[in-house]
Design a protein around this motif. Structure first.
Motif, PDB file in Angstrom:
ATOM      1  N   UNK A 155       0.827  -1.191   0.000  1.00 10.09           N
ATOM      2  CA  UNK A 155       0.000   0.000   0.000  1.00 10.09           C
ATOM      3  C   UNK A 155       0.865   1.246   0.000  1.00 10.09           C
ATOM      4  N   UNK A 156       0.266   2.379  -0.358  1.00 10.66           N
ATOM      5  CA  UNK A 156       1.021   3.631  -0.419  1.00 10.66           C
ATOM      6  C   UNK A 156       1.597   3.997   0.950  1.00 10.66           C
ATOM      7  N   UNK A 157       0.760   3.988   1.974  1.00 12.05           N
ATOM      8  CA  UNK A 157       1.244   4.318   3.312  1.00 12.05           C
ATOM      9  C   UNK A 157       2.271   3.319   3.814  1.00 12.05           C
ATOM     10  N   UNK A 158       2.039   2.058   3.510  1.00 10.42           N
ATOM     11  CA  UNK A 158       2.966   0.992   3.909  1.00 10.42           C
ATOM     12  C   UNK A 158       4.336   1.204   3.268  1.00 10.42           C
ATOM     13  N   UNK A 159       4.324   1.540   1.978  1.00 12.15           N
ATOM     14  CA  UNK A 159       5.584   1.776   1.269  1.00 12.15           C
ATOM     15  C   UNK A 159       6.309   2.977   1.845  1.00 12.15           C
ATOM     16  N   UNK A 160       5.585   4.059   2.079  1.00  7.89           N
ATOM     17  CA  UNK A 160       6.194   5.255   2.660  1.00  7.89           C
ATOM     18  C   UNK A 160       6.829   4.944   4.013  1.00  7.89           C
ATOM     19  N   UNK A 161       6.106   4.194   4.827  1.00  6.78           N
ATOM     20  CA  UNK A 161       6.594   3.849   6.166  1.00  6.78           C
ATOM     21  C   UNK A 161       7.905   3.065   6.093  1.00  6.78           C
ATOM     22  N   UNK A 162       7.938   2.037   5.270  1.00  8.74           N
ATOM     23  CA  UNK A 162       9.127   1.181   5.212  1.00  8.74           C
ATOM     24  C   UNK A 162      10.309   1.886   4.562  1.00  8.74           C
ATOM     25  N   UNK A 163      10.054   2.672   3.529  1.00 10.41           N
ATOM     26  CA  UNK A 163      11.155   3.411   2.909  1.00 10.41           C
ATOM     27  C   UNK A 163      11.744   4.416   3.885  1.00 10.41           C
ATOM     28  N   UNK A 164      10.889   5.096   4.614  1.00 12.46           N
ATOM     29  CA  UNK A 164      11.375   6.059   5.614  1.00 12.46           C
ATOM     30  C   UNK A 164      12.200   5.363   6.688  1.00 12.46           C
ATOM     31  N   UNK A 165      11.719   4.205   7.149  1.00 15.63           N
ATOM     32  CA  UNK A 165      12.446   3.479   8.192  1.00 15.63           C
ATOM     33  C   UNK A 165      13.788   2.974   7.671  1.00 15.63           C
ATOM     34  N   UNK A 166      13.813   2.507   6.441  1.00 15.99           N
ATOM     35  CA  UNK A 166      15.069   2.023   5.859  1.00 15.99           C
ATOM     36  C   UNK A 166      16.074   3.154   5.686  1.00 15.99           C
ATOM     37  N   UNK A 167      15.581   4.345   5.359  1.00 10.82           N
ATOM     38  CA  UNK A 167      16.482   5.499   5.280  1.00 10.82           C
ATOM     39  C   UNK A 167      17.038   5.834   6.659  1.00 10.82           C
ATOM     40  N   UNK A 168      16.197   5.766   7.678  1.00  7.58           N
ATOM     41  CA  UNK A 168      16.658   6.027   9.050  1.00  7.58           C
ATOM     42  C   UNK A 168      17.719   5.025   9.471  1.00  7.58           C
ATOM     43  N   UNK A 169      17.617   3.799   8.957  1.00  7.48           N
ATOM     44  CA  UNK A 169      18.595   2.754   9.275  1.00  7.48           C
ATOM     45  C   UNK A 169      19.842   2.832   8.398  1.00  7.48           C
ATOM     46  N   UNK A 170      19.886   3.829   7.485  1.00 10.77           N
ATOM     47  CA  UNK A 170      20.990   3.995   6.546  1.00 10.77           C
ATOM     48  C   UNK A 170      21.175   2.773   5.652  1.00 10.77           C
TER      49      UNK A 170
END
Length: 205
Positions: free
Chosen positions: A69-84
């Protein structure tokens, strides 16, 4: 079909297929136990695996290919960026994503254009036929000469093409490596180039 935990089985299979590809990616081991319990680990590992094979994919393609889902994708991409684990870069109207610390700025620019049909076709045609003219490119790609001229100007502005004496790909070895390494994500013309790549590599040793 939906399993007992509410996750569509087809989606689960897609996520696990790409998660397997991401097993050796920088993300491995970064998901916490809470994420694993809720299935978030599968989604994040799948995104890492997907980007290992499809670097430079934009947000909508990641979302659609992984059936998120759109929100799901945004959430995981943001978290992966935070994890570098991943990084994003701007390409015109697109936000594109790659695994972190894998590509320099030229390579990211190149990936952005390789993800567009006509610029990709032009670069691949010029790698395989370095003396191709604008007319040759238009014929090979079944587009108009003004279309070739438009994208040639964009590629030149991005530092990927020289138009000083005909058309010539800048840093052709780098562009060729990117096309060959990720050929399956670029389509049949890229796969054909990859099959014949040894013809375009010169060994100076």
């Amino acid at each position: 079909m939906t399993s007992s935990d509410g996750v569509d089985d087809d989606k689960r299979a897609t996520l696990r297929r790409f998660a397997a590809l991401g097993a050796a990616a920088p993300l491995a081991g970064l998901s916490d136990s809470a994420a694993a319990d809720t299935g978030e680990s599968d989604a994040r590992d799948a995104i890492a695996g997907y980007l290992s094979t499809t670097p430079g994919a934009h947000f909508s393609k990641i979302r659609d290919d992984l059936q998120l889902g759109t929100g799901e994708t945004q959430h995981h991409l943001r978290r992966l960026e935070e994890l570098d684990a991943i990084e994003r870069f701007r390409d015109g109207d697109y936000k594109r994503f790659v695994l972190a610390d894998r590509f320099d700025e030229f390579e990211k620019q190149t990936l952005g254009y390789l993800r567009r049909d006509t610029p990709r076709g032009m670069l691949i045609e010029l790698l395989s036929t370095p003396d191709a003219t604008a007319g040759d490119l238009a014929t090979a790609l079944d587009v108009s000469p003004p279309t070739v001229s438009k994208y040639a100007g964009e590629l030149e502005g991005a530092g990927l093409l020289s138009r000083e004496d005909g058309y010539a790909v800048e840093r052709p070895e780098t562009v060729l490596i990117l096309v060959v390494r990720h050929a399956d994500s670029f389509g049949e013309a890229a796969r054909q180039l990859a099959r014949n790549a040894d013809q375009f590599v010169v060994y100076d040793g």
